[in-house]
Design an enzyme around this catalytic site. Structure first.
Site, PDB file in Angstrom:
ATOM      1  N   ASP A 136      -4.414  -6.260   4.639  1.00  0.00           N
ATOM      2  CA  ASP A 136      -5.463  -7.176   5.541  1.00  0.00           C
ATOM      3  C   ASP A 136      -5.196  -8.982   4.548  1.00  0.00           C
ATOM      4  OD1 ASP A 136      -6.796  -5.562   6.499  1.00  0.00           O
ATOM      5  OD2 ASP A 136      -7.655  -4.139   4.894  1.00  0.00           O
ATOM      6  N   LYS A 145     -14.978   0.547  14.044  1.00  0.00           N
ATOM      7  CA  LYS A 145     -13.528  -0.727  14.283  1.00  0.00           C
ATOM      8  C   LYS A 145     -12.988  -0.664  15.591  1.00  0.00           C
ATOM      9  CE  LYS A 145      -9.064  -0.737  12.291  1.00  0.00           C
ATOM     10  NZ  LYS A 145      -7.967   0.055  11.146  1.00  0.00           N
ATOM     11  N   LYS A 172     -12.622  -4.326  17.228  1.00  0.00           N
ATOM     12  CA  LYS A 172     -11.163  -4.692  17.270  1.00  0.00           C
ATOM     13  C   LYS A 172     -11.214  -4.466  19.249  1.00  0.00           C
ATOM     14  CE  LYS A 172     -10.041  -4.260  12.988  1.00  0.00           C
ATOM     15  NZ  LYS A 172      -9.222  -5.365  12.548  1.00  0.00           N
ATOM     16  N   ASP A 190      -4.887 -10.111  12.565  1.00  0.00           N
ATOM     17  CA  ASP A 190      -5.761  -8.978  12.915  1.00  0.00           C
ATOM     18  C   ASP A 190      -5.133  -9.194  14.056  1.00  0.00           C
ATOM     19  OD1 ASP A 190      -7.449  -7.200  13.862  1.00  0.00           O
ATOM     20  OD2 ASP A 190      -9.568  -7.190  13.195  1.00  0.00           O
ATOM     21  N   ILE A 191      -3.933  -7.971  13.709  1.00  0.00           N
ATOM     22  CA  ILE A 191      -2.847  -7.750  15.437  1.00  0.00           C
ATOM     23  C   ILE A 191      -3.478  -6.887  16.135  1.00  0.00           C
ATOM     24  CG2 ILE A 191      -0.685  -7.022  15.586  1.00  0.00           C
ATOM     25  CD1 ILE A 191      -0.005  -7.291  12.354  1.00  0.00           C
ATOM     26  N   LEU A 192      -4.321  -6.059  15.652  1.00  0.00           N
ATOM     27  CA  LEU A 192      -4.420  -4.812  16.368  1.00  0.00           C
ATOM     28  C   LEU A 192      -5.347  -5.636  17.201  1.00  0.00           C
ATOM     29  CD1 LEU A 192      -5.451  -2.227  17.999  1.00  0.00           C
ATOM     30  CD2 LEU A 192      -6.582  -2.007  15.906  1.00  0.00           C
ATOM     31  N   LYS A 198       9.396 -17.160 -10.431  1.00  0.00           N
ATOM     32  CA  LYS A 198       8.057 -15.666 -10.724  1.00  0.00           C
ATOM     33  C   LYS A 198       7.499 -16.256 -12.347  1.00  0.00           C
ATOM     34  CE  LYS A 198       9.426 -11.553 -13.810  1.00  0.00           C
ATOM     35  NZ  LYS A 198      10.545 -10.970 -15.068  1.00  0.00           N
ATOM     36  N   PHE A 218      -4.826   2.614  14.775  1.00  0.00           N
ATOM     37  CA  PHE A 218      -5.737   3.391  13.395  1.00  0.00           C
ATOM     38  C   PHE A 218      -6.275   2.915  12.229  1.00  0.00           C
ATOM     39  CE2 PHE A 218      -2.319   6.002  15.409  1.00  0.00           C
ATOM     40  CZ  PHE A 218      -2.013   7.330  14.526  1.00  0.00           C
ATOM     41  N   ASN A 227       0.698  -1.242   0.722  1.00  0.00           N
ATOM     42  CA  ASN A 227      -0.325  -0.024   0.003  1.00  0.00           C
ATOM     43  C   ASN A 227       1.020   0.923   0.181  1.00  0.00           C
ATOM     44  OD1 ASN A 227       0.147   0.865   2.995  1.00  0.00           O
ATOM     45  ND2 ASN A 227      -0.375  -1.084   3.004  1.00  0.00           N
TER      46      ASN A 227
END
Length: 399
Positions: A276, A337, A341, A304-306, A286, A323, A208
């Site tokens: 995600d 969220k 979470k 999902d670490i948080l 390759k 965040f 990202n």
């Protein structure tokens, strides 16, 4: 010791104001950044030009500066420093501080600040000894204001006694002593930052646009407040800050393991833009372009670490902050969220392309807590980090 520290210096109106010029020089030669605030009375003793030249920064004087106050400048000034220093602190300034008055820029930012304050009183000996000044001093000390001086000696008025402002090097020593520990001293905080790279094959990956700038600024601010920071970073374009333990990772799974290994901690700040999803089966070689059509990629969900840290039992940090980078319905999505979470706070921001926030130098966040939403003005990512660090210190003190 003062390298990289930010000092907000309020210069009051007294003959001792000339010493503030040397104080600025002494602070800057030690690596501190000085933001000067000159009262109207202070400008009768030292000029804005001389103060600005020595500080290498604009001088702030007017509460009703339209350019600054369109963005609530007095609030920003009061929140982005490591320490607010008032030198000279006149009898009038001390009275305003003790009484909570806010009728000019200096007194307003002193009332609005949640940053530690150090004052260097300077006044005539009779004014210093007056019961009103001593009452005000006692109030300020009980409010947590730190005091250096005054010294005893001859004065410009010809009298002798206590009331001389401490010498610049004495004030520098008091500043160093105040900042040596910091409000987060003894606290261990884990900060995640940057993007993750999820490999497709040996040369391609999913990523990202996160630069890691905000997470890096947060880690720097927390370390500046005395925290022991474990900085778990993906492959960001911003170099990590100094004075922190750096753990470099590539993927979301590696980041999860690094975070778990860094626990226990007093707080975790999940500023990383963790992917995600990942490709379920990474190709060992390759993937070649063929005439037979496009390759088919099957995805798996990343950890999902948080949520995992927020919902863990024993060993959960006292404060978990996430965040939420959104492109629409920012506050609503971030509030949902936080509930989903299980974290304590969410910092939400609008990262739609028109904002320029993703990868940019500024941010505009909304802090979501159990008490509701609090919108912060758009400011630099360093300023966001300093404001967040101050709030974290307050929250951990209350635990």
């Amino acid at each position: 010791m003062l390298q990289g520290k930010r000092i907000l210096l309020v210069i009051g109106g007294g003959i001792a104001a000339y010493k503030s010029l040397d104080l600025i020089r002494r602070l800057r030669e030690r690596g501190a950044a000085v933001t000067p605030v000159l009262t109207r009375a202070g400008a009768e003793f030292v000029t804005p030009l001389s103060v600005a030249a020595l500080a290498g920064a604009d001088v702030h004087q007017d509460l009703f500066d339209l350019t600054q106050e369109a963005e609530m400048g007095h609030i920003q000034l009061s929140r982005v420093a490591d320490l607010v220093v008032v030198a000279p602190a006149t009898a009038d300034l001390m009275a305003k501080m003790a009484q909570g008055r806010a009728d000019d820029l200096a007194s307003t930012l002193l009332l609005a600040t949640d940053t530690p304050v150090l004052i260097a009183p300077a006044m005539n000996v009779r004014m210093w000894d007056h019961p009103a000044t001593q009452r005000n001093l006692a109030t300020l000390v009980s409010d947590g204001v730190h005091v250096t001086g005054p010294n005893e000696g001859g004065m410009a008025c010809g009298e002798y006694g206590p009331g001389r402002m401490a010498e610049p090097l004495e004030i520098v020593a008091a500043i160093e002593a105040r900042l040596a520990a910091g409000p987060l001293a003894g606290r261990r905080i884990v900060v995640t930052s940057g993007p993750t790279h999820e490999p497709i094959d040996p040369v391609r990956y999913i990523a990202n646009r996160s630069s890691g700038a905000q997470g890096t600024a947060i880690a720097r601010a927390l370390a500046g407040q005395g925290a022991e920071v474990v900085f778990v970073t993906g492959p960001a374009t911003i170099p990590p800050p100094e004075g922190v333990e750096v753990v470099r990772v590539e993927t979301a799974r590696q980041m999860r393991e690094a975070v778990l290994s860094a626990l226990p901690a007093d707080a975790m700040i999940a500023a990383a833009a963790v992917a995600d999803w990942r490709v379920a089966e990474e190709s060992a070689s390759k993937i070649k372009k063929t005439k037979g059509g496009l390759p088919t990629l099957t995805f798996s969900e990343n950890p999902d670490i948080l949520a995992e840290i927020s919902q863990m039992g024993d060993g959960r940090p006292s404060l978990v902050v996430g965040f939420a980078a959104e492109t629409d319905d920012v506050e609503a999505h971030a509030t949902a969220k936080r509930a989903r979470k299980g974290c304590d706070w969410i910092l939400a921001n609008d990262v739609s392309p028109a904002t320029g926030i993703m990868g940019g130098s500024e941010n505009a966040v909304t802090l979501i807590t159990e008490d509701g939403a609090e919108s912060w003005p758009r400011m630099s990512k360093d300023q966001v980090a300093m404001q967040l660090a101050a709030r974290i210190a307050q929250a951990l003190d209350a635990v």
